[in-house]
Write a protein that holds these residues in place. Sequence first.
Motif, mmCIF file in Angstrom:
data_model
loop_
_atom_site.group_PDB
_atom_site.id
_atom_site.type_symbol
_atom_site.label_atom_id
_atom_site.label_comp_id
_atom_site.label_asym_id
_atom_site.label_seq_id
_atom_site.Cartn_x
_atom_site.Cartn_y
_atom_site.Cartn_z
ATOM 1 N N GLN A 1 0.818 -1.206 0.000
ATOM 2 C CA GLN A 1 0.000 0.000 0.000
ATOM 3 C C GLN A 1 0.855 1.261 0.000
ATOM 4 O OE1 GLN A 1 -1.703 1.216 3.711
ATOM 5 N NE2 GLN A 1 -1.112 -0.686 4.696
ATOM 6 N N TYR A 2 2.152 1.095 0.252
ATOM 7 C CA TYR A 2 3.032 2.245 0.250
ATOM 8 C C TYR A 2 3.773 2.410 -1.065
ATOM 9 C CZ TYR A 2 2.184 2.387 5.258
ATOM 10 O OH TYR A 2 1.585 2.466 6.485
ATOM 11 N N ARG A 3 3.453 1.532 -2.022
ATOM 12 C CA ARG A 3 4.138 1.598 -3.315
ATOM 13 C C ARG A 3 3.279 2.294 -4.358
ATOM 14 N NH1 ARG A 3 8.773 -1.557 -3.492
ATOM 15 N NH2 ARG A 3 8.886 -3.153 -1.870
ATOM 16 N N ILE A 4 3.966 2.932 -5.305
ATOM 17 C CA ILE A 4 3.285 3.646 -6.379
ATOM 18 C C ILE A 4 2.768 2.631 -7.395
ATOM 19 C CG2 ILE A 4 3.595 5.349 -8.221
ATOM 20 C CD1 ILE A 4 6.022 6.411 -6.536
ATOM 21 N N LYS A 5 1.506 2.791 -7.770
ATOM 22 C CA LYS A 5 0.912 1.862 -8.736
ATOM 23 C C LYS A 5 0.366 2.619 -9.943
ATOM 24 C CE LYS A 5 -1.674 0.026 -5.301
ATOM 25 N NZ LYS A 5 -0.798 0.287 -4.155
ATOM 26 N N GLN A 6 0.153 1.868 -11.032
ATOM 27 C CA GLN A 6 -0.474 2.455 -12.219
ATOM 28 C C GLN A 6 -1.850 2.975 -11.839
ATOM 29 O OE1 GLN A 6 0.434 3.200 -15.066
ATOM 30 N NE2 GLN A 6 2.133 1.896 -15.685
ATOM 31 N N GLY A 7 -2.175 4.139 -12.382
ATOM 32 C CA GLY A 7 -3.502 4.678 -12.119
ATOM 33 C C GLY A 7 -3.585 5.522 -10.862
ATOM 34 N N ASP A 8 -2.549 5.484 -10.028
ATOM 35 C CA ASP A 8 -2.560 6.271 -8.790
ATOM 36 C C ASP A 8 -2.530 7.762 -9.104
ATOM 37 O OD1 ASP A 8 -0.519 4.372 -6.381
ATOM 38 O OD2 ASP A 8 -2.557 4.111 -7.145
ATOM 39 N N TYR A 9 -3.247 8.510 -8.284
ATOM 40 C CA TYR A 9 -3.130 9.962 -8.340
ATOM 41 C C TYR A 9 -1.999 10.335 -7.391
ATOM 42 C CZ TYR A 9 -7.525 10.393 -10.846
ATOM 43 O OH TYR A 9 -8.504 10.322 -11.789
ATOM 44 N N VAL A 10 -1.000 11.034 -7.921
ATOM 45 C CA VAL A 10 0.165 11.378 -7.093
ATOM 46 C C VAL A 10 0.465 12.863 -7.230
ATOM 47 C CG1 VAL A 10 1.161 9.100 -7.489
ATOM 48 C CG2 VAL A 10 1.891 11.015 -8.898
ATOM 49 N N LYS B 1 9.678 22.763 -16.283
ATOM 50 C CA LYS B 1 10.334 22.869 -17.601
ATOM 51 C C LYS B 1 11.020 21.585 -18.057
ATOM 52 C CE LYS B 1 11.105 27.820 -17.235
ATOM 53 N NZ LYS B 1 12.034 28.751 -16.625
ATOM 54 N N GLN B 2 10.744 20.477 -17.413
ATOM 55 C CA GLN B 2 11.334 19.220 -17.881
ATOM 56 C C GLN B 2 10.237 18.226 -18.231
ATOM 57 O OE1 GLN B 2 14.041 18.952 -14.311
ATOM 58 N NE2 GLN B 2 15.452 18.257 -15.871
ATOM 59 N N TRP B 3 10.442 17.508 -19.370
ATOM 60 C CA TRP B 3 9.492 16.501 -19.801
ATOM 61 C C TRP B 3 10.002 15.124 -19.406
ATOM 62 C CZ3 TRP B 3 4.851 17.311 -22.102
ATOM 63 C CH2 TRP B 3 4.617 18.578 -22.660
ATOM 64 N N PHE B 4 9.108 14.276 -18.919
ATOM 65 C CA PHE B 4 9.525 12.898 -18.646
ATOM 66 C C PHE B 4 8.321 11.977 -18.541
ATOM 67 C CE2 PHE B 4 8.286 13.484 -14.227
ATOM 68 C CZ PHE B 4 8.583 14.814 -13.980
ATOM 69 N N PHE B 5 8.608 10.676 -18.658
ATOM 70 C CA PHE B 5 7.575 9.659 -18.491
ATOM 71 C C PHE B 5 7.546 9.228 -17.025
ATOM 72 C CE2 PHE B 5 6.353 8.964 -22.789
ATOM 73 C CZ PHE B 5 7.481 9.212 -23.555
ATOM 74 N N LEU B 6 6.351 8.797 -16.605
ATOM 75 C CA LEU B 6 6.201 8.426 -15.197
ATOM 76 C C LEU B 6 6.390 6.937 -14.954
ATOM 77 C CD1 LEU B 6 3.066 10.613 -14.539
ATOM 78 C CD2 LEU B 6 5.323 11.006 -13.583
ATOM 79 N N ASP B 7 6.533 6.168 -16.053
ATOM 80 C CA ASP B 7 6.574 4.712 -15.904
ATOM 81 C C ASP B 7 7.639 4.242 -14.924
ATOM 82 O OD1 ASP B 7 5.890 5.572 -18.862
ATOM 83 O OD2 ASP B 7 4.789 3.727 -18.422
ATOM 84 N N GLY B 8 8.772 4.945 -14.907
ATOM 85 C CA GLY B 8 9.868 4.527 -14.030
ATOM 86 C C GLY B 8 9.522 4.577 -12.554
ATOM 87 N N ALA B 9 8.429 5.259 -12.220
ATOM 88 C CA ALA B 9 8.084 5.405 -10.804
ATOM 89 C C ALA B 9 7.338 4.204 -10.249
ATOM 90 C CB ALA B 9 7.230 6.655 -10.619
ATOM 91 N N VAL B 10 6.644 3.494 -11.136
ATOM 92 C CA VAL B 10 5.785 2.396 -10.660
ATOM 93 C C VAL B 10 6.593 1.343 -9.919
ATOM 94 C CG1 VAL B 10 4.198 0.578 -11.386
ATOM 95 C CG2 VAL B 10 4.159 2.787 -12.537
#
Lengths: 303, 429
Positions: free
Chosen positions: B10-19, B42-51
């Motif tokens: 429950q403390y881990r970041i999951k797909q679909g989470d509002y963060v 001013k920086q662009w990035f993908f969030l996939d690495g956070a899951v």
Amino acid sequence: MSFVEYSDFIQDGDVAIVYLGHESLMPVKVQQGAQTQTRYGVIRHSTDLIGQRYGSKVTCSKGGWVHVLHPTPELWTVSLPHRTQILYTTDIATITMMLELKPGSVVCESGTGSGSLSHAILRTIAPTGHLHTVEFHQQRAEKAAEEFKEHRVDHLVTVRNQDVCQDGFGVSGVADAVFLDIPSPWEAVKHAKTAMKRQGGRVCSFSPCIEQVQRTCEALADQGFEEINTVEVLLRVHDVRTVSLPLPDFGPDSSAQTEPDAAEKAPPASAPVQTSVSLKTTTPPREIPGHTGYLTFATKPRT
Amino acid sequence: MADNGDEDSQYRIKQGDYVVLKRGNIFKAVQIQPKKKVIFEKQWFFLDGAVGNFYSTTFEIVSGALQPQKLKNTDSFTDAKEAGTDNRNIVDDGKSQKLTRDDIEDLKEKGLEGQEIIQHLIDNSSTFKDKTEYAQDKYIKKKKKKYENTVTIVRPSCRILAMMYHGREPGKICHLRYDTLAQMLTLANIHAGSKVLVFDTCAGLVLGAVMERMGGYGSVIQMYPGGEPVRAGMESFGFPAHFHDMLHGFPICRVNALLAGTLDTTAKDPSAGRACFFFSLLKLSEMFIALLFPEETEKLEFKKIFYVFVFVLQAQERLVKLEEKRKKLAAAAALLEGRNADGLVIASRFHPCPVVMGLLPFLAPSRPFVVYSQYKEPLIECYNKLKEHGGAVSLRLTDTWLRHYQSFGRSNVSLKTNGHDKLAHLKVT
């Protein structure tokens, strides 16, 4: 009635708040057959209170009347019997939000003092949270436990009579938030850390003096807390009143004399001259709001 | 350190989470979605690495992707290095930094971390060692702000979202400052199990804050102007699904009807809808038959059939939606009819006076209500109106002042911020 749940009608055993007038409130323990003296006369519990709706007007023996209100932590804060200096709603509200308290939160607090903050915490963490409160003064600890029972919140709180700086909170790894209102909070920081969940949480320390704040911040940093910041919150009350501002009289308007013929023909204006303007505004209070203390917040990271 | 998988999930970041993305005091609310690019500072990035990572992890932005920061970098820039005592000999000629803009760009392109770039800047500054410790810290802080490329992902909370909105888009929330919001939530005695009315044109932030404090227990009725309630701010809280069950909406254009007892929430004749459906179906089959026997009709009929088919489906969908809407309205009306709400919170761009007077009838006796306004004058009107009208005690018009202190660390910054006004009362019979 309970401090964490509303009810509609006054019952025997309830604690009700009698509103006597502006800024004048008094708590009353409702009991069959009992009486309460007020400046407006006597309130007879059996006839005037029990069975009445909260919010009702009650006429006292001398003819004056009062309102009877359902207790809330905010009303309790301004009417409770002081055993120590207490925290007022302004600071309490800030603490509640900055510690991210909500239903289910587990909180550790020291010192309990007169229970002003305790009641507010209980209201916010009910029905599934728990408050562990530590008070080193024996009588105060006992009085607090008594009040929690009377206010029907005792199932949500554990009172411990010990010194938090020596013995900690009596629990470990369970708290989402810790609050310290003691003379030497830097001594309790490591105990706060122990009491908190491994996964992290929030801590707050309340101190009137900036020197205390500095020492506490150092202790927090040493123990690995992050996002350390100190704020002060002040509430300013505005007195709403109607004021009347007089208008100056610069004498009769001299431009009427440039056309004497026209002036003679037309009848003299008989509109009344406005002497003042009335407006509704607020005035700042006579005294600037007093300093209560500094609130230092920090986050415990995952360990 | 053995992690209990279940306990910690429950403390881990999951797909679909509002963060919420955080860097210092800058926040931005986003939703974790696959292959979604976001822009932050001013920086662009993908969030996939956070899951899969824990909340409150700090990430480095490397080539548009997130990587957990390897080591907790303790500020070692000024460890046991020399410092001066004052600036009497420091001349500001703009020539102290030996690295040029191009040099720095090169370093960035090489993929150097923010920390490393800052170290290079320090090493190439001729005056750094002459600055006082405080000036050195100030310098580092400034460079960090410019060259840092880290972002921390935290869980949304009322505290964080209120600070975010106030910092990013105060206009959207009627300039409601977070400490004022804190006061409102407490003064209105928002707690689990109560029934609260909220009139919020602050993008749903106030609504979300109220819901957070109720923990899914009790009910919240959002009174809204116009056709649809605004809930974007509330969605950012990332509440579990069951929280939405306690949320209701009621359009204020129906308030008078409800109070007068003339609000009609009964189901319209369902058979009418069905008849409409079958009629269309009939028309459709007619056209099909026409198509099968082309000597009587043209090929263009096929297209018409397709459109009719789509229309029929849409009509059916619309009917279902209307029915749902009616049911929701009826449920909200049922909660309001009792006129026994436990709390009323108003924070909007509308003139507060008529809003309060219009919604007060729904509040039970001996219950608090709080009204926020960006401006004092309308609240003065409110105050006087309520005093005249009677039925409310303990009226107070207040505003809060918040002052930040930095007593820890080197710089002593004190920011004074002015609050906006709120009016708090207690209703009585």
